[in-house]
Design a protein around this motif. Sequence first.
Motif, short mmCIF file in Angstrom:
data_model
loop_
_atom_site.label_atom_id
_atom_site.label_comp_id
_atom_site.label_asym_id
_atom_site.label_seq_id
_atom_site.Cartn_x
_atom_site.Cartn_y
_atom_site.Cartn_z
N ARG A 1 0.84 -1.19 0.00
CA ARG A 1 0.00 0.00 0.00
C ARG A 1 0.88 1.25 0.00
NH1 ARG A 1 -1.94 -4.07 3.09
NH2 ARG A 1 -4.10 -4.71 2.70
N ALA A 2 0.33 2.38 -0.46
CA ALA A 2 1.13 3.60 -0.59
C ALA A 2 0.39 4.81 -0.05
CB ALA A 2 1.49 3.82 -2.06
N ILE A 3 1.15 5.70 0.60
CA ILE A 3 0.63 7.01 1.03
C ILE A 3 1.36 8.08 0.23
CG2 ILE A 3 0.35 8.63 2.93
CD1 ILE A 3 0.37 6.37 4.86
N GLU A 4 0.59 9.00 -0.34
CA GLU A 4 1.17 10.09 -1.13
C GLU A 4 0.60 11.42 -0.63
OE1 GLU A 4 0.63 9.22 -5.40
OE2 GLU A 4 -0.07 7.27 -4.70
N GLY A 5 1.41 12.47 -0.68
CA GLY A 5 0.93 13.80 -0.34
C GLY A 5 0.46 14.53 -1.59
N PHE A 6 -0.52 15.42 -1.41
CA PHE A 6 -1.01 16.21 -2.54
C PHE A 6 -1.16 17.66 -2.12
CE2 PHE A 6 -4.29 18.32 -4.99
CZ PHE A 6 -3.85 18.10 -6.29
N TRP A 7 -0.63 18.56 -2.94
CA TRP A 7 -0.79 20.01 -2.76
C TRP A 7 -1.02 20.59 -4.14
CZ3 TRP A 7 -1.68 22.33 1.66
CH2 TRP A 7 -1.58 23.72 1.74
N LEU A 8 -2.16 21.22 -4.33
CA LEU A 8 -2.57 21.64 -5.68
C LEU A 8 -1.52 22.51 -6.36
CD1 LEU A 8 -4.76 21.64 -7.87
CD2 LEU A 8 -5.72 23.68 -6.76
N SER A 9 -0.96 23.49 -5.66
CA SER A 9 0.00 24.40 -6.29
C SER A 9 1.23 23.66 -6.78
CB SER A 9 0.39 25.51 -5.33
OG SER A 9 0.99 24.99 -4.16
N GLU A 10 1.65 22.62 -6.05
CA GLU A 10 2.81 21.84 -6.48
C GLU A 10 2.47 21.03 -7.72
OE1 GLU A 10 5.91 21.93 -5.24
OE2 GLU A 10 5.17 23.58 -3.99
N TRP A 11 1.25 20.49 -7.76
CA TRP A 11 0.82 19.72 -8.94
C TRP A 11 0.75 20.63 -10.18
CZ3 TRP A 11 -3.32 19.89 -12.34
CH2 TRP A 11 -3.51 18.75 -13.14
N VAL A 12 0.23 21.84 -9.99
CA VAL A 12 0.08 22.78 -11.10
C VAL A 12 1.44 23.11 -11.71
CG1 VAL A 12 -0.51 25.18 -11.67
CG2 VAL A 12 -2.09 23.78 -10.32
N LYS A 13 2.48 23.24 -10.89
CA LYS A 13 3.82 23.58 -11.38
C LYS A 13 4.35 22.55 -12.38
CE LYS A 13 5.29 25.93 -7.14
NZ LYS A 13 6.20 25.84 -5.96
N GLN A 14 3.84 21.31 -12.30
CA GLN A 14 4.35 20.24 -13.14
C GLN A 14 3.55 20.08 -14.43
OE1 GLN A 14 4.40 16.70 -10.69
NE2 GLN A 14 5.15 17.84 -8.93
N GLN A 15 2.52 20.92 -14.61
CA GLN A 15 1.64 20.77 -15.77
C GLN A 15 1.97 21.81 -16.84
OE1 GLN A 15 -0.11 17.99 -15.27
NE2 GLN A 15 0.79 18.09 -13.22
N GLY A 16 1.69 21.47 -18.07
CA GLY A 16 1.87 22.41 -19.18
C GLY A 16 0.67 23.33 -19.32
N VAL A 17 0.83 24.37 -20.12
CA VAL A 17 -0.23 25.35 -20.31
C VAL A 17 -1.47 24.72 -20.93
CG1 VAL A 17 -0.88 27.46 -21.54
CG2 VAL A 17 1.40 27.25 -20.53
N LEU A 18 -1.31 23.87 -21.91
CA LEU A 18 -2.45 23.27 -22.58
C LEU A 18 -3.26 22.38 -21.63
CD1 LEU A 18 -1.01 22.32 -26.10
CD2 LEU A 18 -2.51 24.24 -25.48
N ARG A 19 -2.55 21.65 -20.79
CA ARG A 19 -3.27 20.79 -19.84
C ARG A 19 -4.05 21.63 -18.83
NH1 ARG A 19 -1.02 15.60 -16.28
NH2 ARG A 19 -3.10 14.82 -15.78
N MET A 20 -3.48 22.74 -18.38
CA MET A 20 -4.17 23.61 -17.44
C MET A 20 -5.39 24.26 -18.08
SD MET A 20 -2.81 23.13 -14.60
CE MET A 20 -3.87 24.32 -13.79
N LEU A 21 -5.28 24.66 -19.34
CA LEU A 21 -6.43 25.23 -20.04
C LEU A 21 -7.55 24.20 -20.15
CD1 LEU A 21 -4.70 27.27 -22.90
CD2 LEU A 21 -5.90 28.18 -20.89
N GLY A 22 -7.17 22.97 -20.43
CA GLY A 22 -8.16 21.90 -20.49
C GLY A 22 -8.81 21.65 -19.14
N LEU A 23 -8.02 21.75 -18.08
CA LEU A 23 -8.55 21.56 -16.72
C LEU A 23 -9.55 22.66 -16.39
CD1 LEU A 23 -8.44 20.09 -13.95
CD2 LEU A 23 -6.62 21.67 -13.32
N PHE A 24 -9.22 23.91 -16.72
CA PHE A 24 -10.13 25.02 -16.44
C PHE A 24 -11.45 24.87 -17.20
CE2 PHE A 24 -6.15 27.74 -15.63
CZ PHE A 24 -6.17 27.41 -14.28
#
Length: 207
Positions: A136-159
């Motif tokens: 089993r695995a435990i992972e941390g999540f913080w939205l701002s850190e995740w956003v830093k790893q995404q490209g512009v096109l993916r973020m536009l699609g998310l919005f």
Amino acid sequence: VNPATALVMTQHVLQVSKGGWLLQTGAGSALGRMVIRLGKHFGFRTINIVRRKELTDELKQLGADEVLSSSEDNIPARVQEITHGAMVPYALDCVAGPGVLDVIQSLAPQGRLLVYGTLSGESVPLDTRALMSGQRAIEGFWLSEWVKQQGVLRMLGLFRQITSLMRAGVLTTPVAATFTLDQLTQAIERVEQAARGGKILLKLDGA
């Protein structure tokens, strides 16, 4: 932030499968309710942990499949019963503290727990053997850190996806009351109530 966090955690990070079980703590929160509605929209099932059992009917009306009480239920035993022994492949926790052990024990082999909050202010008394058994695995999540790893096109699609889901009533937040700035004292009193029924808003003059 809440709509993006709920959507990204369930659909982009965990990629909860249709028909799969997701367990979440803090299910009565605004974000927890969004996760419930996302489950109903995308077809995954939710087991929702709350402190107050009286939230059961309200959350089930939103689409919750199961609602458990952290103070009254044996969480791993109930999860085992609900899933017919399979346990859950996905989990979300925003509370931290000793209750996380119940969540870990409710994970299926290769199950993943995503931690995105520490509402209790307590640390997790982690039993590493519970992770080793079944990998089993435990992972941390913080939205701002995740956003830093995404490209512009993916973020536009998310919005665009968030906007569509908001219009569909999936990613919405109930508002319990709106106050003006000169009613700040009353607004704070309302915020501190245990069951306020939604967000409390402050309205600026002319807004």
